[in-house]
Design an enzyme around this catalytic site. Structure first.
Site, PDB file in Angstrom:
ATOM      1  N   SER A 104       0.830  -1.188   0.000  1.00 12.58           N
ATOM      2  CA  SER A 104       0.000   0.000   0.000  1.00 12.58           C
ATOM      3  C   SER A 104       0.880   1.260   0.000  1.00 12.58           C
ATOM      4  O   SER A 104       1.707   1.425  -0.893  1.00 12.58           O
ATOM      5  CB  SER A 104      -0.958  -0.056   1.203  1.00 12.58           C
ATOM      6  N   ASP A 158      -9.443  -2.315  -6.154  1.00 12.47           N
ATOM      7  CA  ASP A 158      -8.839  -1.748  -4.941  1.00 12.47           C
ATOM      8  C   ASP A 158      -9.354  -0.320  -4.739  1.00 12.47           C
ATOM      9  O   ASP A 158      -9.292   0.505  -5.652  1.00 12.47           O
ATOM     10  CB  ASP A 158      -7.317  -1.754  -5.065  1.00 12.47           C
ATOM     11  N   HIS A 190      -8.009  -5.035  -0.499  1.00  9.97           N
ATOM     12  CA  HIS A 190      -6.743  -4.308  -0.321  1.00  9.97           C
ATOM     13  C   HIS A 190      -5.885  -5.119   0.652  1.00  9.97           C
ATOM     14  O   HIS A 190      -5.871  -4.884   1.860  1.00  9.97           O
ATOM     15  CB  HIS A 190      -7.032  -2.911   0.220  1.00  9.97           C
TER      16      HIS A 190
END
Length: 212
Positions: A104, A158, A190
């Site tokens: 991320s 996502d 995610h």
């Protein structure tokens, strides 16, 4: 001046490691959280180093925000990654034996760092990640990644990372000379999945000179 940040280590000590991996956590995460990846990779002869972002966040806004709006945090975060890479080099492990990997926000930081500091690395991994900046950001990075293996994995839905940015990042890294494996996973959240872990294991085995 970048404040000194905490770096958590696991695996082999730097002075005895065959290679090293810099692991970058996501927004709200921790160095300890991302180090769980080290156990999944089953390569205890690597040194794993995970810096801790101040307040758990590398930069305040979305990675798609105008770059200036994420400053000075973004520059400080990139400098922190560079400091870890430099410390690894001082221990005798050059960049061609260093993998930069993140999830991320940390994955975005890993990709942006290698693009801005292009040379031959042991690898780069962006899990649910893409290069930083709004649509239309110039991607005029200097240098060459010279065959660096790269892994980009993300869901097609996502909520933080649009699929188009993953494709764009793949093309930019390929243009810099990286050998990119891109995987888009339909309907995934995610998160990190088993296929991504398997790809990372293959990357690490190649780095260690292990064949199956």
């Amino acid at each position: 001046m970048t404040a000194k940040i905490r770096v958590v280590a696991s695996g082999a000590p730097l002075d005895g490691a065959r290679a090293a991996m810099v692991l970058l956590h996501g927004r709200g995460g921790s160095a300890e959280d991302i180090l769980a990846l080290a156990d999944a990779l089953e390569a205890p002869d690597l040194a794993y180093l995970a810096p801790q972002a101040p307040g758990g966040t590398w930069y305040p806004l979305s990675f798609l925000a105008p770059i200036a709006e994420n400053e000075p945090s973004l520059s400080n975060a990139l400098a922190a990654v560079g400091a870890v890479v430099d410390a690894i080099a001082q221990a005798g492990i050059g960049p061609e034996h260093v993998v930069l990997a993140g999830f991320s926000q940390g994955g975005c930081l890993a990709l942006e760092y290698v693009a801005r500091n292009a040379r031959s690395y042991g690898g780069v991994v962006g899990l649910s990640a893409g290069l930083i900046g709004p649509p239309g950001t110039p991607r005029t990075y200097a240098g060459s990644l010279a065959g660096t293996p790269a892994i980009l994995g993300c869901s097609d839905i996502d909520g933080h990372i649009p699929e188009w940015r993953v494709h764009e990042s793949t093309e930019v890294l390929r243009g810099l000379g990286a050998e990119v494996t891109e995987r888009i996973y339909p309907g995934m959240g995610h998160t990190i999945n088993d296929d991504e872990i398997a790809l990372m294991r293959q990357l690490v085995e190649g780095l260690r000179g292990v064949t199956s």
